[in-house]
Motif scaffolding. Sequence first.
Motif, PDB file in Angstrom:
ATOM      1  N   GLU A  16      14.272 -15.965  59.282  1.00 33.94           N
ATOM      2  CA  GLU A  16      14.408 -14.784  58.329  1.00 33.94           C
ATOM      3  C   GLU A  16      14.818 -15.388  57.110  1.00 33.94           C
ATOM      4  N   GLN A  17      15.825 -15.885  57.131  1.00 29.15           N
ATOM      5  CA  GLN A  17      16.863 -15.940  56.502  1.00 29.15           C
ATOM      6  C   GLN A  17      17.672 -17.641  56.781  1.00 29.15           C
ATOM      7  N   GLY A  18      16.985 -18.659  56.845  1.00 28.97           N
ATOM      8  CA  GLY A  18      16.626 -19.768  56.311  1.00 28.97           C
ATOM      9  C   GLY A  18      17.328 -20.962  57.645  1.00 28.97           C
ATOM     10  N   MET A  19      17.515 -19.770  59.434  1.00 28.75           N
ATOM     11  CA  MET A  19      18.327 -20.665  59.997  1.00 28.75           C
ATOM     12  C   MET A  19      17.242 -20.856  61.106  1.00 28.75           C
ATOM     13  N   LYS A  20      16.377 -22.290  60.936  1.00 25.70           N
ATOM     14  CA  LYS A  20      15.691 -22.429  62.022  1.00 25.70           C
ATOM     15  C   LYS A  20      15.723 -22.351  63.448  1.00 25.70           C
ATOM     16  N   GLY A  21      15.249 -21.522  63.522  1.00 25.15           N
ATOM     17  CA  GLY A  21      15.086 -22.024  65.615  1.00 25.15           C
ATOM     18  C   GLY A  21      16.654 -20.953  65.976  1.00 25.15           C
ATOM     19  N   PHE A  22      16.767 -20.149  65.124  1.00 24.54           N
ATOM     20  CA  PHE A  22      18.300 -19.381  65.448  1.00 24.54           C
ATOM     21  C   PHE A  22      18.010 -18.522  66.030  1.00 24.54           C
ATOM     22  N   ASP A  23      18.148 -18.698  67.823  1.00 19.93           N
ATOM     23  CA  ASP A  23      17.996 -17.404  68.717  1.00 19.93           C
ATOM     24  C   ASP A  23      19.065 -16.411  69.427  1.00 19.93           C
ATOM     25  N   VAL A  24      19.884 -16.427  69.456  1.00 20.36           N
ATOM     26  CA  VAL A  24      20.648 -16.154  70.482  1.00 20.36           C
ATOM     27  C   VAL A  24      20.861 -13.987  70.800  1.00 20.36           C
ATOM     28  N   SER A  25      20.623 -13.742  72.210  1.00 20.36           N
ATOM     29  CA  SER A  25      20.932 -12.269  72.024  1.00 20.36           C
ATOM     30  C   SER A  25      21.410 -12.381  73.490  1.00 20.36           C
ATOM     31  N   THR A  26      21.929 -11.718  74.480  1.00 18.84           N
ATOM     32  CA  THR A  26      22.774 -11.165  75.677  1.00 18.84           C
ATOM     33  C   THR A  26      21.729 -10.407  76.294  1.00 18.84           C
ATOM     34  N   TRP A  27      22.293 -10.029  77.734  1.00 14.43           N
ATOM     35  CA  TRP A  27      21.613  -9.115  78.667  1.00 14.43           C
ATOM     36  C   TRP A  27      22.621  -8.325  79.522  1.00 14.43           C
ATOM     37  N   TYR A  28      22.128  -7.052  80.123  1.00 17.59           N
ATOM     38  CA  TYR A  28      23.383  -6.292  80.897  1.00 17.59           C
ATOM     39  C   TYR A  28      22.652  -6.309  81.928  1.00 17.59           C
ATOM     40  N   GLY A  29      23.289  -5.865  83.555  1.00 18.39           N
ATOM     41  CA  GLY A  29      22.718  -6.731  84.424  1.00 18.39           C
ATOM     42  C   GLY A  29      24.077  -5.663  85.684  1.00 18.39           C
ATOM     43  N   LEU A  30      23.105  -4.851  86.605  1.00 20.97           N
ATOM     44  CA  LEU A  30      24.013  -4.596  87.764  1.00 20.97           C
ATOM     45  C   LEU A  30      24.210  -5.707  88.666  1.00 20.97           C
ATOM     46  N   PHE A  31      25.623  -5.950  89.381  1.00 28.38           N
ATOM     47  CA  PHE A  31      25.671  -7.390  90.407  1.00 28.38           C
ATOM     48  C   PHE A  31      26.830  -6.083  90.940  1.00 28.38           C
ATOM     49  N   MET A  32      26.448  -6.888  92.560  1.00 32.69           N
ATOM     50  CA  MET A  32      27.125  -6.357  93.666  1.00 32.69           C
ATOM     51  C   MET A  32      27.732  -7.727  94.298  1.00 32.69           C
ATOM     52  N   PRO A  33      28.721  -7.274  95.116  1.00 32.03           N
ATOM     53  CA  PRO A  33      29.443  -8.909  95.592  1.00 32.03           C
ATOM     54  C   PRO A  33      28.566  -9.788  96.398  1.00 32.03           C
ATOM     55  N   ALA A  34      28.801 -10.718  96.513  1.00 28.02           N
ATOM     56  CA  ALA A  34      27.824 -11.250  97.391  1.00 28.02           C
ATOM     57  C   ALA A  34      27.884 -11.035  99.305  1.00 28.02           C
ATOM     58  N   GLY A  35      27.080 -11.310  99.837  1.00 28.45           N
ATOM     59  CA  GLY A  35      26.736 -10.905 100.842  1.00 28.45           C
ATOM     60  C   GLY A  35      26.731  -9.474 101.122  1.00 28.45           C
TER      61      GLY A  35
END
Length: 326
Positions: free
Chosen positions: A243-262
């Motif tokens: 909205e302030q002139g930075m066309k296409g600017f889209d950055v976000s982050t996510w959070y999630g729970l993980f356990m060890p492989a296996g």
Amino acid sequence: MYRKLITCTTLALAAGVAAPAWAQAASDYPSKPIRLVIPFPPGGGTDILSRVVANKLTEATKWTIVPENKAGAGGTIGITEAVKAPATGYDMVMGQKDNLILGPYLYKNLPWNPVKDLTPVAHVAYTPVIIATSVNSPYKSIADVVAAAKANPTRVTYGSPGNGTSIHIAGHMFEKAAGIELTHVPYKGSNPALMDAIAGNVDLLVSSIPSAIGQIKAGKLRPLAVTSAKRSTSLPEVPTMQEQGMKGFDVSTWYGLFMPAGTPTDIAAKMNAEVNKLLASKEVQEAILAQGAEPKAMSLGEFDKMYRADFTNAKAVVEASGASIQ
């Protein structure tokens, strides 16, 4: 795989053969406290969301979830702690796009591979990044920052919670999009960066919304922009970069729970189901929204698919940003 596991266990019991220990585990799980590694210091966005989940999960299930902060190196130290843990379901970590998706392309010789050494268990929330400044700052908009940075290259500073985070990347992408050069000041976590921004020791704060929303609501920080394509539900009055002139600017982050492989799939599925129940609760949704994040439940398969796609796509994003950690 979950259906197959139930079938094999049922057949074994019907035949009078004891089911293997890993198959019996889910029915008794958990039989002791579960450690939740938080890979950032107390007070930041990851810490706040982790403790919301831990506390509400303990209340709802009567399980004992024990949060433990293991901060450093953009969250990668805490991830390493979780990767090394036994794959029994009693150790999990609040991972995020920062340390799991971007970190491997920024840090050299990490002792783990995010898609091989961890199991995605439950998506919790996502949040845009916010760019803010002290209420005593002369900057009232992104245009003001751009004008100042063009007049005095590298003089305008921004604080972030550390190298290798999506927030660090967002700062670089802002520079690229605006054609300016800022000076990045990395901190060991969100809270120190926040305090220095309020004090005016750095010109800008680039932060997750959960980390900054309290000080914004208290009137100590002036929000200039969110970096997502849409405005934040928690701060609807703050305009986007687009909205302030930075066309296409889209950055976000996510959070999630993980356990060890296996980790046994049935244990991961049990945790996924309980977290998703929490995320369907109005009380938990409001608690997460109050921290500036957007709650979103996913199945094991949905989270795994998103996680792998993000990791594949991150290489080009990091290269385009120009960010690196020596």
